[in-house]
Enzyme design. Structure first.
Site, mmCIF file in Angstrom:
data_model
loop_
_atom_site.group_PDB
_atom_site.id
_atom_site.type_symbol
_atom_site.label_atom_id
_atom_site.label_comp_id
_atom_site.label_asym_id
_atom_site.label_seq_id
_atom_site.Cartn_x
_atom_site.Cartn_y
_atom_site.Cartn_z
ATOM 1 C CE LYS A 52 -6.417 -21.635 3.396
ATOM 2 N NZ LYS A 52 -5.488 -21.402 4.488
ATOM 3 C CD GLN A 91 6.640 -13.346 -1.796
ATOM 4 O OE1 GLN A 91 6.357 -14.580 -1.822
ATOM 5 N NE2 GLN A 91 7.047 -12.684 -2.746
ATOM 6 C CB CYS A 128 -0.138 -13.282 5.234
ATOM 7 S SG CYS A 128 -2.066 -12.787 6.033
ATOM 8 N NE ARG A 169 -6.557 -12.286 -1.550
ATOM 9 C CZ ARG A 169 -6.285 -11.607 -0.106
ATOM 10 N NH1 ARG A 169 -6.142 -10.158 0.008
ATOM 11 N NH2 ARG A 169 -7.710 -12.092 0.731
ATOM 12 C CG PHE A 174 5.439 0.135 2.751
ATOM 13 C CD1 PHE A 174 6.645 -1.214 3.664
ATOM 14 C CD2 PHE A 174 4.870 0.351 3.779
ATOM 15 C CE1 PHE A 174 6.520 -1.644 5.227
ATOM 16 C CE2 PHE A 174 4.681 -0.317 4.746
ATOM 17 C CZ PHE A 174 5.309 -0.737 5.453
ATOM 18 C CG LEU A 175 6.492 5.106 -1.774
ATOM 19 C CD1 LEU A 175 7.002 6.396 -1.778
ATOM 20 C CD2 LEU A 175 5.438 5.218 -2.137
ATOM 21 C CB ALA A 181 1.920 -15.354 13.960
#
Length: 464
Positions: free
Chosen positions: A341, A280, A278, A348, A164-165, A225
């Site tokens: 939230k 995005q 999570c 984050r 994932f570079l 999910a």
């Protein structure tokens, strides 16, 4: 003790070079050999002058200098390196096909297959083969079927370790990745192979960031999910913008559709946008996977969930500017809430960060109060964006321990987290101490708008 003493990587390109250089730098006890048939490329990797490395990435030359000649070697002797290694990374080019089926979209697996056949021909001892090219798991199955059918009695374990570079930050991405994903078989041998690779990464990456997944399904279920939940939020947010232009009220729409048992009421709250660590990340992971199979329509569909979310945050900030007579320069804008939230101090991907960033570009003075988020975190979140210097962020933002002090003298209040205590505040007292006209922008549809309007506030909520 590490089980792996010798690593070989086939392919000295954009992924193989930096990845192996970082592994070698961080694992001095492992000999890492990068092989490629392209002699000019290997010569460039071996060049005394580090300016001549074939891949330019910030920080890469330093990493290569640290390990090259000690335990990092670049060579054209492919067979020798395959023979010596217990673990072989395949990091060859998987270009987009320019011919035949899938032309223009699908990846060409020609080089991967040639690689697998060469490993099969040379190997005399058991090997762990790691699929490192930019394609997730299905490729590993093709490699497995070639290796398992060579019949020279050698056992192969095939792992998928997608990278994932991002160009321009590859070294940083390798030194501190969000996560390392290792996919393998659920057999004993598969588990051992995954552990062996995880041990290599564990030399510098925290254990909790190294994910091993047995079946592709379990990984995909997690992504799916979160993607579905985030999609519901973006869907209602898209409708909220339409409501603002018409006579509709998004809360009434949400209530009406939420009573349909097939839809249900959860995750239908229109807001300034979703945050959290999570949603995005997982959607973009899904987009990446779809793209890597050439599923562009699928990728575009899911990416739109993120695009809508970013739009919602930007729109909220733009609306504040527009409503305040097209300028917030030098005006105090008070934020109620910084966490993504309520009932958490996790910030984050919080919408507040992005709204603040946009308003700082407009030279606003931002006052922040959150019941659980401490001052250093607010600055750290803004500095992490790298959009301006730390000094400028510190100058433009003040963090308060007392909500009334944060709100005093403000031109406008923006509600960015749905903390229950905000509803209980003495809003008359807040109004009396604000600049007039006193604006409230409710990004969470939390407050009683009618009550606030009675007091004298100019009140705006999402989707009304």
């Amino acid at each position: 003790m590490s089980r792996v003493k010798n690593i070989c990587c086939i392919g000295a390109g954009y992924v193989g070079g930096p990845t192996m250089a970082v592994i070698a730098a961080k694992c001095p006890h492992i000999k890492v050999t990068i092989v490629d048939l392209n002699e000019a490329r290997i010569a460039a990797w071996n060049d005394e002058n580090l300016d001549n490395l074939p891949v330019y990435e910030p920080g890469l030359a330093d990493v290569v200098a640290q390990a090259r000649g000690r335990n990092l070697f670049f060579s054209t002797e492919v067979d020798k390196a395959i023979d010596e290694a217990e673990m072989i990374f395949i990091s060859v080019n998987t270009p987009t096909k320019t011919y035949g089926l899938g032309k223009g979209k699908a990846a060409d697996l020609k080089y991967i297959e040639l690689c697998a056949r060469q490993i099969a021909a040379v190997a005399k001892t058991d090997k762990i083969v790691v699929e490192k090219s930019t394609l997730p798991v299905r490729t590993a199955e093709a490699v497995r079927s070639i290796l398992d059918n060579t019949g020279n009695g050698v056992k192969f374990q095939i792992l998928s370790n997608p990278e994932f570079l991002a160009e321009g930050t590859a070294v940083e991405d390798l030194l501190s990745p969000d996560r390392v994903l290792i996919g393998g078989e659920t057999t004993e041998g598969g588990k051992e192979a995954m552990e062996a690779l995880a041990e290599v990464y564990a030399n510098w990456i925290p254990k909790e960031r190294i994910l091993t997944t047995n079946v592709w399904s379990s990984e995909l279920s997690k992504l799916t999910a979160n993607a579905f939940l985030a999609q519901r939020v973006s869907s209602i947010n898209a409708i909220s913008e339409l409501c603002e232009k018409t006579e509709a009220d998004v809360n009434e729409v949400a209530r009406a559709i939420g009573m349909d048992s097939r839809i249900g009421p959860k995750f239908l709250k229109a807001s300034v946008g979703f945050g959290g660590s999570c949603f995005q990340k997982d959607i973009l992971n899904l987009v990446y996977i779809a793209k890597s199979y050439g599923l562009d329509e699928v990728a575009d569909y899911w990416e739109q969930v993120c695009i809508m979310n970013d739009h919602q945050k930007r729109r909220f900030a733009a609306n504040i500017v527009k409503t305040l007579y097209n300028t917030v320069s030098g005006k105090k804008i008070a934020f109620l809430g910084w966490a993504f939230k309520k009932d958490t101090n996790d910030t984050r991907e919080s919408a507040a960060i992005y709204v603040a960033d946009d308003l700082l570009f407009e030279q606003a003075n931002i006052a922040v109060f959150d019941p659980k988020v401490e001052e250093p975190q607010v600055y750290s979140d803004l500095n992490y964006l790298n959009t301006r210097s730390k000094e400028e962020n510190a100058k433009g933002v003040s963090v308060y321990n007392d909500p009334y002090a944060a709100l005093e003298g403000a031109h406008a209040i923006a509600v960015l987290t749905e903390w229950d205590e905000f509803k209980e505040y003495d809003w008359q007292r807040i109004y009396d101490n604000m600049k007039k006209p006193a604006f409230v922008f409710d990004g969470r549809n939390l407050l009683n708008g009618d009550k606030l309007k009675e007091i004298g506030f100019v009140f705006q909520a999402i989707g009304k």
